[in-house]
Scaffold this motif. Sequence first.
Motif, PDB file in Angstrom:
ATOM      1  N   GLY A 194       0.802  -1.212   0.000  1.00 16.79           N
ATOM      2  CA  GLY A 194       0.000   0.000   0.000  1.00 16.79           C
ATOM      3  C   GLY A 194       0.837   1.265   0.000  1.00 16.79           C
ATOM      4  N   GLU A 195       1.474   1.584  -1.123  1.00 17.28           N
ATOM      5  CA  GLU A 195       2.317   2.778  -1.216  1.00 17.28           C
ATOM      6  C   GLU A 195       1.480   4.053  -1.069  1.00 17.28           C
ATOM      7  OE1 GLU A 195       2.620   0.146  -3.019  1.00 17.28           O
ATOM      8  OE2 GLU A 195       4.713  -0.482  -2.748  1.00 17.28           O
ATOM      9  N   ARG A 196       2.049   5.042  -0.426  1.00 19.70           N
ATOM     10  CA  ARG A 196       1.379   6.322  -0.200  1.00 19.70           C
ATOM     11  C   ARG A 196       2.040   7.415  -1.032  1.00 19.70           C
ATOM     12  NH1 ARG A 196      -2.151   6.193   4.103  1.00 19.70           N
ATOM     13  NH2 ARG A 196      -2.124   4.242   5.290  1.00 19.70           N
ATOM     14  N   VAL A 197       1.485   8.644  -0.926  1.00 20.43           N
ATOM     15  CA  VAL A 197       1.951   9.742  -1.771  1.00 20.43           C
ATOM     16  C   VAL A 197       3.445   9.982  -1.601  1.00 20.43           C
ATOM     17  CG1 VAL A 197       1.748  12.220  -2.223  1.00 20.43           C
ATOM     18  CG2 VAL A 197      -0.312  10.866  -1.812  1.00 20.43           C
ATOM     19  N   LEU A 198       3.910  10.107  -0.358  1.00 21.68           N
ATOM     20  CA  LEU A 198       5.329  10.376  -0.135  1.00 21.68           C
ATOM     21  C   LEU A 198       6.203   9.201  -0.558  1.00 21.68           C
ATOM     22  CD1 LEU A 198       5.277  12.261   3.308  1.00 21.68           C
ATOM     23  CD2 LEU A 198       5.287  13.209   0.981  1.00 21.68           C
TER      24      LEU A 198
ATOM     25  N   GLU B 288      -5.466  19.386  -5.529  1.00 21.11           N
ATOM     26  CA  GLU B 288      -4.089  19.829  -5.298  1.00 21.11           C
ATOM     27  C   GLU B 288      -3.868  20.137  -3.823  1.00 21.11           C
ATOM     28  OE1 GLU B 288      -3.526  23.187  -7.810  1.00 21.11           O
ATOM     29  OE2 GLU B 288      -3.441  22.016  -9.667  1.00 21.11           O
ATOM     30  N   MET B 289      -2.591  20.003  -3.432  1.00 23.29           N
ATOM     31  CA  MET B 289      -2.216  20.276  -2.047  1.00 23.29           C
ATOM     32  C   MET B 289      -0.716  20.575  -1.990  1.00 23.29           C
ATOM     33  SD  MET B 289      -2.986  17.949   1.297  1.00 23.29           S
ATOM     34  CE  MET B 289      -2.544  18.528   2.940  1.00 23.29           C
ATOM     35  N   PRO B 290      -0.272  21.543  -1.176  1.00 28.86           N
ATOM     36  CA  PRO B 290       1.167  21.830  -1.063  1.00 28.86           C
ATOM     37  C   PRO B 290       1.932  20.606  -0.567  1.00 28.86           C
ATOM     38  CG  PRO B 290      -0.121  23.618  -0.109  1.00 28.86           C
ATOM     39  CD  PRO B 290      -1.080  22.506  -0.397  1.00 28.86           C
ATOM     40  N   LEU B 291       3.061  20.344  -1.196  1.00 28.84           N
ATOM     41  CA  LEU B 291       3.855  19.174  -0.824  1.00 28.84           C
ATOM     42  C   LEU B 291       4.354  19.264   0.610  1.00 28.84           C
ATOM     43  CD1 LEU B 291       5.304  16.532  -1.508  1.00 28.84           C
ATOM     44  CD2 LEU B 291       7.159  17.879  -2.510  1.00 28.84           C
ATOM     45  N   ASP B 292       4.749  20.469   1.041  1.00 33.69           N
ATOM     46  CA  ASP B 292       5.310  20.592   2.383  1.00 33.69           C
ATOM     47  C   ASP B 292       4.264  20.469   3.487  1.00 33.69           C
ATOM     48  OD1 ASP B 292       4.014  22.968   1.997  1.00 33.69           O
ATOM     49  OD2 ASP B 292       5.742  24.261   2.391  1.00 33.69           O
ATOM     50  N   GLN B 293       2.981  20.328   3.103  1.00 33.99           N
ATOM     51  CA  GLN B 293       1.941  20.107   4.105  1.00 33.99           C
ATOM     52  C   GLN B 293       1.502  18.649   4.163  1.00 33.99           C
ATOM     53  OE1 GLN B 293      -1.294  22.929   4.190  1.00 33.99           O
ATOM     54  NE2 GLN B 293       0.001  24.590   3.486  1.00 33.99           N
ATOM     55  N   ILE B 294       2.167  17.803   3.384  1.00 38.45           N
ATOM     56  CA  ILE B 294       1.889  16.363   3.438  1.00 38.45           C
ATOM     57  C   ILE B 294       3.014  15.715   4.236  1.00 38.45           C
ATOM     58  CG2 ILE B 294       1.517  14.268   2.104  1.00 38.45           C
ATOM     59  CD1 ILE B 294       0.659  15.971  -0.228  1.00 38.45           C
TER      60      ILE B 294
END
Length: 372
Positions: A191-195, A223-229
Amino acid sequence: MRSAAIGALLAATLGGCSMLPSASPTIGQVTKPAALADGRALDLVDLNESGWSEEDTPIAPSAAWSFTDGTTSSEQILVGDNLEIVVFEVGYRLFGAIDGGDAKDPAVSAAGAALPTISVPADGYVAIPYVGPIDVLGRTPQGVATEIRERLRGLSQRADVLVRVASGPMRSITVGGEVKAPGRIAITAAGERVLDVVAAAGGPSEQQSNLIVRLARAGDSQEMPLDQIRAGDAANVRLMPGDVVQLLKRQQSFSVIGAARDVAEVPLADTPVSLVEGLARAGGPIDNQADATGVFVFRYVDKDVGGTMTAVPTIYRLNLLDPRSYFIASRFRMQDDDVVLIANARSAQFAKLVQMLNQLTSPIVTVDVLTR
């Protein structure tokens, strides 16, 4: 007669002082409105020791998308899957050479023969030597292995079969944009995730604070800022086959307007920028125009209103004539889309009036001198 004309001109000009053009409002014009046009109340916060603390303002505004964890890869065999089949036999073998010694000797060890990788076609039938065509579409690897083993009974001595799904286009996601190694990445049962997939694609090729993640799934795109994930957060959703992840460059910045020496858009990098640093990058206030007691920051702040997180329009006010305010301004972090406004001094309008009057009265005085 000339004095009366000049007096009338002065009276008319003074009456129209409020009509003079201005590039920035005064403090009173900023603080007078109590609410936005849509009825939302404005929250005015003084940046001083009693009115503000670092805990009052989050480092970054909350952001989220509606996507939830996707389902992991199905065990059912799909079109385009690559099947790896290994047949283990003891003694006489259909898929390999016979071991040395008596084939009927129970001490003879079993050996596995790996068949060439088979790609599942659109009709779902794959051909296995000595077995013939088998419909594998929609079945589990264990079920296919059982059928192959049953068909080999009587043809091979104590055959055992293992079937594994290696990979396939229906079991992958696509990663593109500002990553070092864009392409397809296989989704496993883990189950790979976004990061995870961003790291598998070589990581970001730009500063993380300047990137947003666009996730497309089943016709929806958000869309979502990468540094908030972050790892462990709900935003770091589990991906599912067919998802498309793109890293797009978007420079985060804030704006400085009003009575500043340089009206500018100031970029935000990975290193936090304080309000003092932001003012310095814009050249600071203009001495003969700005009101140093009125430096404002406009921002939407997420607050709990009646049990619901609501974006509250907030105005922070800084008084640069108070030496203590500089310590607070050095701790106040700027955020993306902030607007910094340096208010005009009320005397700035009067200075414009005097300048205009000089332009109007100088020719009259000149004519008076020449006609004497």
